[in-house]
Design a protein around this motif. Structure first.
Motif, short mmCIF file in Angstrom:
data_model
loop_
_atom_site.label_atom_id
_atom_site.label_comp_id
_atom_site.label_asym_id
_atom_site.label_seq_id
_atom_site.Cartn_x
_atom_site.Cartn_y
_atom_site.Cartn_z
N VAL A 69 0.72 -1.17 -0.09
CA VAL A 69 -0.06 -0.02 -0.08
C VAL A 69 0.79 1.24 0.12
O VAL A 69 1.88 1.49 0.96
CB VAL A 69 -0.98 -0.04 1.35
N ASP A 70 0.88 2.11 -1.00
CA ASP A 70 1.66 3.28 -1.13
C ASP A 70 1.81 4.36 0.18
O ASP A 70 2.55 4.63 0.53
CB ASP A 70 1.00 4.16 -2.44
N ALA A 71 0.51 4.46 0.72
CA ALA A 71 0.37 5.41 1.80
C ALA A 71 1.02 4.67 2.97
O ALA A 71 1.15 5.53 3.94
CB ALA A 71 -1.24 5.77 2.38
N LEU A 72 1.36 3.40 3.32
CA LEU A 72 2.08 2.96 4.01
C LEU A 72 3.40 2.35 3.89
O LEU A 72 3.85 1.59 4.48
CB LEU A 72 1.10 1.59 4.47
N ASN A 73 3.97 3.02 2.70
CA ASN A 73 5.20 2.81 2.46
C ASN A 73 5.52 1.26 2.15
O ASN A 73 6.52 0.69 2.40
CB ASN A 73 6.23 3.34 3.52
N GLY A 74 4.43 0.59 1.45
CA GLY A 74 4.62 -0.66 1.10
C GLY A 74 4.18 -1.76 2.07
O GLY A 74 4.10 -3.00 1.51
N ALA A 75 3.81 -1.30 3.21
CA ALA A 75 3.19 -2.23 4.10
C ALA A 75 1.64 -2.68 3.59
O ALA A 75 1.01 -1.83 2.98
CB ALA A 75 3.14 -1.47 5.59
N PRO A 76 1.55 -3.67 4.05
CA PRO A 76 1.84 -4.77 4.85
C PRO A 76 2.94 -5.49 4.34
O PRO A 76 3.76 -6.28 5.01
CB PRO A 76 0.61 -5.84 5.25
N GLY A 77 2.99 -5.58 2.92
CA GLY A 77 4.13 -6.31 2.12
C GLY A 77 4.48 -7.79 2.57
O GLY A 77 3.41 -8.69 2.52
N VAL A 78 5.69 -8.15 2.85
CA VAL A 78 5.94 -9.48 3.30
C VAL A 78 5.11 -9.77 4.55
O VAL A 78 4.99 -11.11 4.68
CB VAL A 78 7.42 -9.51 3.41
N TYR A 79 4.63 -8.90 5.38
CA TYR A 79 3.90 -9.40 6.56
C TYR A 79 2.36 -9.60 6.41
O TYR A 79 1.78 -9.61 7.23
CB TYR A 79 4.19 -8.31 7.81
N SER A 80 1.94 -9.48 4.96
CA SER A 80 0.47 -9.38 4.93
C SER A 80 -0.18 -10.46 5.44
O SER A 80 -1.49 -10.14 6.26
CB SER A 80 0.34 -9.46 3.19
N ALA A 81 0.13 -11.74 5.64
CA ALA A 81 -0.76 -12.62 6.17
C ALA A 81 -0.55 -12.39 7.86
O ALA A 81 -1.86 -13.05 8.30
CB ALA A 81 -0.12 -14.17 6.01
N ARG A 82 0.42 -11.96 8.32
CA ARG A 82 0.25 -11.98 9.62
C ARG A 82 0.23 -10.28 10.05
O ARG A 82 0.62 -10.05 11.10
CB ARG A 82 1.79 -12.40 10.11
N TYR A 83 -0.24 -9.72 9.22
CA TYR A 83 -0.32 -8.13 9.60
C TYR A 83 -1.05 -7.78 10.91
O TYR A 83 -0.59 -6.92 11.76
CB TYR A 83 -0.93 -7.43 8.52
N ALA A 84 -2.23 -8.40 11.18
CA ALA A 84 -2.85 -8.02 12.72
C ALA A 84 -2.31 -9.29 13.68
O ALA A 84 -2.82 -9.08 14.57
CB ALA A 84 -4.28 -8.13 12.40
N GLY A 85 -1.38 -10.11 13.28
CA GLY A 85 -1.10 -11.10 14.52
C GLY A 85 -0.75 -12.37 13.90
O GLY A 85 -1.09 -12.84 12.75
N GLU A 86 -0.09 -13.14 14.56
CA GLU A 86 0.29 -14.64 14.25
C GLU A 86 -1.05 -15.33 13.72
O GLU A 86 -1.08 -16.42 13.17
CB GLU A 86 0.95 -15.24 15.41
N GLN A 87 -2.41 -15.12 14.39
CA GLN A 87 -3.36 -15.93 13.97
C GLN A 87 -3.66 -15.95 12.61
O GLN A 87 -4.67 -16.61 12.09
CB GLN A 87 -4.87 -15.28 14.81
N ARG A 88 -3.14 -15.10 11.56
CA ARG A 88 -3.51 -15.00 10.12
C ARG A 88 -4.78 -14.96 9.87
O ARG A 88 -5.28 -15.57 9.16
CB ARG A 88 -2.86 -16.27 9.55
N ASN A 89 -5.40 -14.03 10.59
CA ASN A 89 -7.04 -13.92 10.33
C ASN A 89 -7.18 -12.68 9.54
O ASN A 89 -6.83 -11.53 9.48
CB ASN A 89 -7.57 -13.50 11.42
N ASN A 106 -9.92 -11.30 8.37
CA ASN A 106 -10.79 -9.99 8.76
C ASN A 106 -9.92 -9.09 9.73
O ASN A 106 -10.15 -7.93 9.28
CB ASN A 106 -11.97 -10.52 9.34
N ASP A 107 -9.16 -9.74 10.40
CA ASP A 107 -8.45 -9.06 11.36
C ASP A 107 -7.27 -8.04 10.62
O ASP A 107 -7.08 -6.86 10.89
CB ASP A 107 -7.73 -9.72 12.34
N ASN A 108 -7.00 -8.73 9.66
CA ASN A 108 -5.86 -8.05 8.69
C ASN A 108 -6.62 -7.03 7.92
O ASN A 108 -5.81 -5.84 7.96
CB ASN A 108 -5.28 -8.92 7.63
#
Length: 190
Positions: A73-93, A95-97
C-alpha cells in the motif's frame, strides 16, 4: 511432468490448479506427506518464496514451486508487504488484517496499492523466478464473498469490483497470481 506446489493454502491451490495445463500433474504438500509449517522467515516476498521452494527440494526431493504474495500500500510505504498474512498478528486472520489496514487508511486520500506475487521454481536443480503484479486501490469497506485474504478490499485498476466480487476466471486473468502462474506455465511449455 509432476510438480509440487508448496502451499498449505487451499484457496491458492484452487486458483493455481485452474491455470496449470493438464499435462502437468500438480501435487499438494499433503500429497507428498508434508504437514509441517514451512519456514517463511525472510524479509522479502522473493526471499520467502525461495525459502519455501528450497525447503521442499531439500527435505522431500521433489521438483516444486512456491509463491509468496504481499499487498503493498503506497500510503503505508509498501506495508503490509511481506507481512501481509500476519499483519494483525500470528493468528493470520483475514478479517483482522483487513480491519487493521482499513483503520490505518481511515484518513488517507491515497489508497493506491498493488498485489505482488513471486513464484520460485526449483526444477532440475535450477531455480527460476516469476513475478506478477496487479495495481489497484483499497476500498473503504469490504465488498464481495469470493476470494480470500484482502480480496474484499482490493479493487484492481480499471474495474468497479473488488477481487471478492469477481469470478475466479476474471480474477485469474487480471490478477497478480494469475500473471505469475502464466509466466511459469510459459516457461514450462518452452
Amino acid at each position: 511432468m509432476q510438480l509440487v506446489f508448496a502451499t498449505n493454502n487451499l484457496n491458492k491451490l484452487k486458483e493455481v490448479q485452474a491455470l496449470i495445463p493438464s499435462h502437468i500433474k500438480l501435487l499438494s504438500l499433503k500429497d507428498i506427506g508434508c504437514f509441517e509449517d514451512i519456514p517463511e522467515t525472510q524479509s522479502t516476498i522473493e526471499g520467502n518464496a525461495t525459502q519455501k521452494a528450497e525447503y521442499i527440494k531439500q527435505h522431500y526431493g521433489f521438483d516444486c514451486f512456491a509463491d509468496d504474495t504481499g499487498l503493498e500500500v503506497d500510503a503505508l510505504n509498501g506495508a503490509p508487504g511481506v507481512y501481509s498474512a500476519r499483519y494483525a498478528g500470528e493468528q493470520r486472520n483475514a478479517n483482522d488484517n483487513m480491519d487493521k489496514l482499513l483503520a490505518e487508511l481511515n484518513h488517507k486520500n491515497n489508497r493506491n496499492a498493488q498485489f505482488k506475487t513471486v513464484i520460485v521454481l526449483q526444477l532440475n536443480n535450477k531455480q527460476q523466478t516469476f513475478t506478477g503484479i496487479c495495481k489497484g486501490e483499497i476500498t473503504s469497506t469490504k465488498h464481495g464473498e469470493k476470494g480470500f485474504g484482502y480480496d474484499p478490499i482490493f479493487k484492481p485498476r480499471g474495474y468497479n469490483q473488488t477481487f471478492a466480487e469477481m469470478n475466479l476466471s476474471l480474477k485469474n486473468s487480471i490478477g497478480h497470481r494469475g500473471k505469475a502462474v502464466n509466466l511459469l506455465v510459459n516457461f514450462l511449455n518452452s
